[in-house]
Design a protein around this motif. Sequence first.
Motif, PDB file in Angstrom:
ATOM      1  N   ALA A  95     -16.490   1.223  11.607  1.00  0.00           N
ATOM      2  CA  ALA A  95     -15.110   1.148  12.080  1.00  0.00           C
ATOM      3  C   ALA A  95     -14.467  -0.121  11.549  1.00  0.00           C
ATOM      4  CB  ALA A  95     -15.058   1.165  13.606  1.00  0.00           C
ATOM      5  N   ARG A  96     -13.262   0.048  10.981  1.00  0.00           N
ATOM      6  CA  ARG A  96     -12.502  -1.103  10.490  1.00  0.00           C
ATOM      7  C   ARG A  96     -11.246  -1.248  11.338  1.00  0.00           C
ATOM      8  NH1 ARG A  96      -8.220  -2.535   7.397  1.00  0.00           N
ATOM      9  NH2 ARG A  96      -8.484  -4.372   6.072  1.00  0.00           N
ATOM     10  N   LYS A  97     -11.137  -2.363  12.017  1.00  0.00           N
ATOM     11  CA  LYS A  97      -9.991  -2.585  12.900  1.00  0.00           C
ATOM     12  C   LYS A  97      -8.781  -3.077  12.113  1.00  0.00           C
ATOM     13  CE  LYS A  97     -12.882  -3.581  16.903  1.00  0.00           C
ATOM     14  NZ  LYS A  97     -13.224  -4.547  17.965  1.00  0.00           N
ATOM     15  N   GLY A 157      -6.035   3.450  16.395  1.00  0.00           N
ATOM     16  CA  GLY A 157      -5.736   2.131  15.866  1.00  0.00           C
ATOM     17  C   GLY A 157      -6.786   1.538  14.956  1.00  0.00           C
ATOM     18  N   VAL A 158      -7.909   2.238  14.748  1.00  0.00           N
ATOM     19  CA  VAL A 158      -8.935   1.763  13.820  1.00  0.00           C
ATOM     20  C   VAL A 158      -9.178   2.846  12.772  1.00  0.00           C
ATOM     21  CG1 VAL A 158     -10.029   0.319  15.566  1.00  0.00           C
ATOM     22  CG2 VAL A 158     -10.860   2.645  15.198  1.00  0.00           C
ATOM     23  N   VAL A 159      -9.739   2.439  11.652  1.00  0.00           N
ATOM     24  CA  VAL A 159     -10.103   3.390  10.598  1.00  0.00           C
ATOM     25  C   VAL A 159     -11.614   3.533  10.612  1.00  0.00           C
ATOM     26  CG1 VAL A 159     -10.025   3.911   8.139  1.00  0.00           C
ATOM     27  CG2 VAL A 159      -8.090   2.767   9.239  1.00  0.00           C
ATOM     28  N   VAL A 160     -12.074   4.762  10.770  1.00  0.00           N
ATOM     29  CA  VAL A 160     -13.502   5.042  10.923  1.00  0.00           C
ATOM     30  C   VAL A 160     -14.000   5.787   9.695  1.00  0.00           C
ATOM     31  CG1 VAL A 160     -15.245   6.220  12.313  1.00  0.00           C
ATOM     32  CG2 VAL A 160     -13.272   5.132  13.432  1.00  0.00           C
ATOM     33  N   GLY A 161     -15.045   5.251   9.070  1.00  0.00           N
ATOM     34  CA  GLY A 161     -15.691   5.907   7.939  1.00  0.00           C
ATOM     35  C   GLY A 161     -17.058   6.415   8.349  1.00  0.00           C
ATOM     36  N   CYS A 162     -17.389   7.647   7.968  1.00  0.00           N
ATOM     37  CA  CYS A 162     -18.657   8.263   8.359  1.00  0.00           C
ATOM     38  C   CYS A 162     -19.361   8.893   7.175  1.00  0.00           C
ATOM     39  CB  CYS A 162     -18.433   9.357   9.406  1.00  0.00           C
ATOM     40  SG  CYS A 162     -17.791   8.792  10.987  1.00  0.00           S
ATOM     41  N   CYS A 205      -6.065   5.832  -2.328  1.00  0.00           N
ATOM     42  CA  CYS A 205      -5.138   6.291  -1.286  1.00  0.00           C
ATOM     43  C   CYS A 205      -5.298   5.376  -0.084  1.00  0.00           C
ATOM     44  CB  CYS A 205      -5.424   7.744  -0.905  1.00  0.00           C
ATOM     45  SG  CYS A 205      -7.060   8.011  -0.194  1.00  0.00           S
ATOM     46  N   THR A 206      -4.524   5.625   0.948  1.00  0.00           N
ATOM     47  CA  THR A 206      -4.655   4.853   2.182  1.00  0.00           C
ATOM     48  C   THR A 206      -4.875   5.780   3.357  1.00  0.00           C
ATOM     49  OG1 THR A 206      -2.276   4.848   2.660  1.00  0.00           O
ATOM     50  CG2 THR A 206      -3.127   3.073   1.277  1.00  0.00           C
ATOM     51  N   VAL A 207      -5.611   5.268   4.333  1.00  0.00           N
ATOM     52  CA  VAL A 207      -5.762   5.903   5.636  1.00  0.00           C
ATOM     53  C   VAL A 207      -5.526   4.805   6.665  1.00  0.00           C
ATOM     54  CG1 VAL A 207      -7.323   7.022   7.262  1.00  0.00           C
ATOM     55  CG2 VAL A 207      -7.378   7.675   4.837  1.00  0.00           C
ATOM     56  N   GLY A 208      -4.501   4.977   7.473  1.00  0.00           N
ATOM     57  CA  GLY A 208      -4.145   3.908   8.393  1.00  0.00           C
ATOM     58  C   GLY A 208      -3.832   2.642   7.609  1.00  0.00           C
ATOM     59  N   ASN A 209      -4.446   1.528   8.015  1.00  0.00           N
ATOM     60  CA  ASN A 209      -4.216   0.260   7.323  1.00  0.00           C
ATOM     61  C   ASN A 209      -5.286  -0.036   6.280  1.00  0.00           C
ATOM     62  OD1 ASN A 209      -6.403  -0.276   8.907  1.00  0.00           O
ATOM     63  ND2 ASN A 209      -5.571  -2.135   9.859  1.00  0.00           N
ATOM     64  N   ALA A 210      -6.081   0.970   5.927  1.00  0.00           N
ATOM     65  CA  ALA A 210      -7.187   0.772   4.988  1.00  0.00           C
ATOM     66  C   ALA A 210      -6.883   1.427   3.643  1.00  0.00           C
ATOM     67  CB  ALA A 210      -8.481   1.345   5.561  1.00  0.00           C
ATOM     68  N   MET A 255       0.823  -1.204   0.000  1.00  0.00           N
ATOM     69  CA  MET A 255       0.000   0.000   0.000  1.00  0.00           C
ATOM     70  C   MET A 255       0.859   1.257   0.000  1.00  0.00           C
ATOM     71  SD  MET A 255      -3.424  -0.760   2.270  1.00  0.00           S
ATOM     72  CE  MET A 255      -2.610  -0.872   3.839  1.00  0.00           C
ATOM     73  N   SER A 256       2.160   1.100   0.134  1.00  0.00           N
ATOM     74  CA  SER A 256       3.040   2.263   0.151  1.00  0.00           C
ATOM     75  C   SER A 256       3.108   2.946  -1.211  1.00  0.00           C
ATOM     76  CB  SER A 256       4.442   1.838   0.581  1.00  0.00           C
ATOM     77  OG  SER A 256       4.959   0.862  -0.313  1.00  0.00           O
ATOM     78  N   ASP A 257       2.589   2.282  -2.274  1.00  0.00           N
ATOM     79  CA  ASP A 257       2.604   2.875  -3.603  1.00  0.00           C
ATOM     80  C   ASP A 257       1.569   3.983  -3.751  1.00  0.00           C
ATOM     81  OD1 ASP A 257       4.565   1.103  -4.330  1.00  0.00           O
ATOM     82  OD2 ASP A 257       3.176  -0.342  -5.205  1.00  0.00           O
ATOM     83  N   PHE A 258       0.654   4.113  -2.798  1.00  0.00           N
ATOM     84  CA  PHE A 258      -0.436   5.082  -2.904  1.00  0.00           C
ATOM     85  C   PHE A 258      -0.265   6.201  -1.876  1.00  0.00           C
ATOM     86  CE2 PHE A 258      -2.178   0.935  -4.206  1.00  0.00           C
ATOM     87  CZ  PHE A 258      -2.482   1.250  -5.531  1.00  0.00           C
ATOM     88  N   PRO A 259      -0.836   7.381  -2.143  1.00  0.00           N
ATOM     89  CA  PRO A 259      -0.767   8.471  -1.165  1.00  0.00           C
ATOM     90  C   PRO A 259      -1.369   8.027   0.169  1.00  0.00           C
ATOM     91  CG  PRO A 259      -1.653   9.252  -3.255  1.00  0.00           C
ATOM     92  CD  PRO A 259      -1.586   7.759  -3.357  1.00  0.00           C
ATOM     93  N   ALA A 260      -0.739   8.436   1.250  1.00  0.00           N
ATOM     94  CA  ALA A 260      -1.199   8.070   2.592  1.00  0.00           C
ATOM     95  C   ALA A 260      -1.645   9.329   3.330  1.00  0.00           C
ATOM     96  CB  ALA A 260      -0.084   7.366   3.363  1.00  0.00           C
ATOM     97  N   TYR A 261      -2.810   9.258   3.955  1.00  0.00           N
ATOM     98  CA  TYR A 261      -3.366  10.397   4.684  1.00  0.00           C
ATOM     99  C   TYR A 261      -3.790   9.951   6.078  1.00  0.00           C
ATOM    100  CZ  TYR A 261      -3.705  12.318  -0.037  1.00  0.00           C
ATOM    101  OH  TYR A 261      -3.416  12.747  -1.303  1.00  0.00           O
ATOM    102  N   ASP A 262      -3.857  10.931   6.959  1.00  0.00           N
ATOM    103  CA  ASP A 262      -4.429  10.669   8.279  1.00  0.00           C
ATOM    104  C   ASP A 262      -5.951  10.701   8.214  1.00  0.00           C
ATOM    105  OD1 ASP A 262      -2.031  10.624  10.229  1.00  0.00           O
ATOM    106  OD2 ASP A 262      -1.645  12.367   8.953  1.00  0.00           O
ATOM    107  N   GLU A 263      -6.490  11.481   7.295  1.00  0.00           N
ATOM    108  CA  GLU A 263      -7.927  11.485   7.060  1.00  0.00           C
ATOM    109  C   GLU A 263      -8.231  12.082   5.686  1.00  0.00           C
ATOM    110  OE1 GLU A 263      -9.845  15.140   9.353  1.00  0.00           O
ATOM    111  OE2 GLU A 263      -8.589  13.968  10.734  1.00  0.00           O
TER     112      GLU A 263
END
Length: 500
Positions: A498-500, A474-479, A152-157, A1-9
């Motif tokens: 929430a995705r753990k 530690g989880v990725v939350v989508g709203c 892109c990625t957010v956390g491990n998602a 997943m490092s090939d894609f932009p990574a964001y905190d949100e």
Amino acid sequence: MSDFPAYDEIHVISDIHMGGNRPNFQILKETRRLAGYIGWVAQQCPAGHVALVLNGDIFDTLAEELPGYVAVEQAVSVVERIMKDASFACIWDALAAFVAGERRTLVFIIGNHDIEMAFPTVQRLIMKRLAGDDLVKRARIEFSTTGAGYTCTVGNARIYCTHGNEVDAWNYNRYEDLAKVGRRLNAGRSLDAKEWYPNAGTRMVKEVMNEVKEKYKWIDLLKPETQAAVGALIVLDPSQAKKITDLVSIVGERVSGGREVNQRLSAEGFQPREQVTDASAVTVKQLLGPNLREGINTHSRQDSQDVDAMLALAEANLGKPNAQIVEPAAPLGTWQLIFDRLTGWLRDVPKDEALRRALKDWLADDKTFDRTDRDDTFKDVTAAVGASIDFIVTGHTHLERAIDMGGGRFYFNCGTWIRLLRFTDAMLKDQKSFKPVYDVLMDGRMELIDEAKFGGQSFVMNQTSAVSIKAENGVVVGCLSHVVGDGTGAPQVIQQFARK
């Protein structure tokens, strides 16, 4: 997943529809709220990386007065007019302030109402408006205009954003042709209008909807867009029946488009456009609906068996506009005969009752406001997206969706920022209950429609939607949320996963 932009949100909005250089052709109302929301996103996670994704139909060039179906030489001037329009200027000021912030990224994804965004000239115009000549600010602006969406990625998602028209046979984009136009613009060459063949949805808007909209400003606030809209359009403006050959061919184009959208979200090769020879996937029942078909039957001087045979023949010949049947007097095009009889019925039926019946056809089995409904866009996009995607975000339909797909995967549709009209069964129950609704619609003033209430419920939904995906503890939350007030406060969460 490092090939894609990574964001905190990331924060995603769709279907803003900035455009309309004619009175009351602008369907975006909450411009100040949108500017406030952009400012609010800019302030989130100050020490982290934040992306704001505009997920298609950011502009609405179909609402502009243009020669032809796509702005080519005029593309820059059209988009520049929209950005300078007093109604929308505050939004562009807010976007400029957003890209001025550190660790902020702004992403433009193409839709089907803003296809000119694929042209390099338009992209340079947007960057100039938002970042001037500042190369650092320009580097914070990204464009996805080839139909690939944005990953892109957010956390491990892993997140995948796409407008959604890629799987819509009415509104697919031919990205290969858009690239060809871009090459011509760069090379100082023009495009003959005859070379551009629009998709069915664009033809419907430009050839029919915009003309009806001159009198009935609210017509494109109705959802969902289905074939049954044809009946409602003709009830409102019987002169549209004269375009029935074109209308039927538009529906036929949907079938041709279906062959092309099968390749949209895939790596398979692009096939040349085929002529429409068979539209059997679209039926007369879908076009007219039971209420309008009943009108044809009751108005016809033939017995019902003959009328049913006529409709069956029309259905068999759908997509073949030259097919004819023989009446006792003279040969007559099947579809012309059907719509002649429909318009004859309309002369004998009060217009409010005719429109009520047409709307009942249009909105039959409507699940517009069911956020868990697995509609066609959900089915087709999720079928085309790989299992490695954890969050899928679409737009296009203007209809919010928040669906747990199981296995730690989730789907959102981030709705729209334009007005939406909400019809209920009670409003369409009978002629008496529909009469006050009809009066508001025929008055046509948008301010009256904005203020109207029926059964204690506002006619226009004040529902401006957004999707956010964040890494939290530690989880990725989508709203899925609603932006309210002036947009500067935290949105109201409607559904959270929430995705753990």
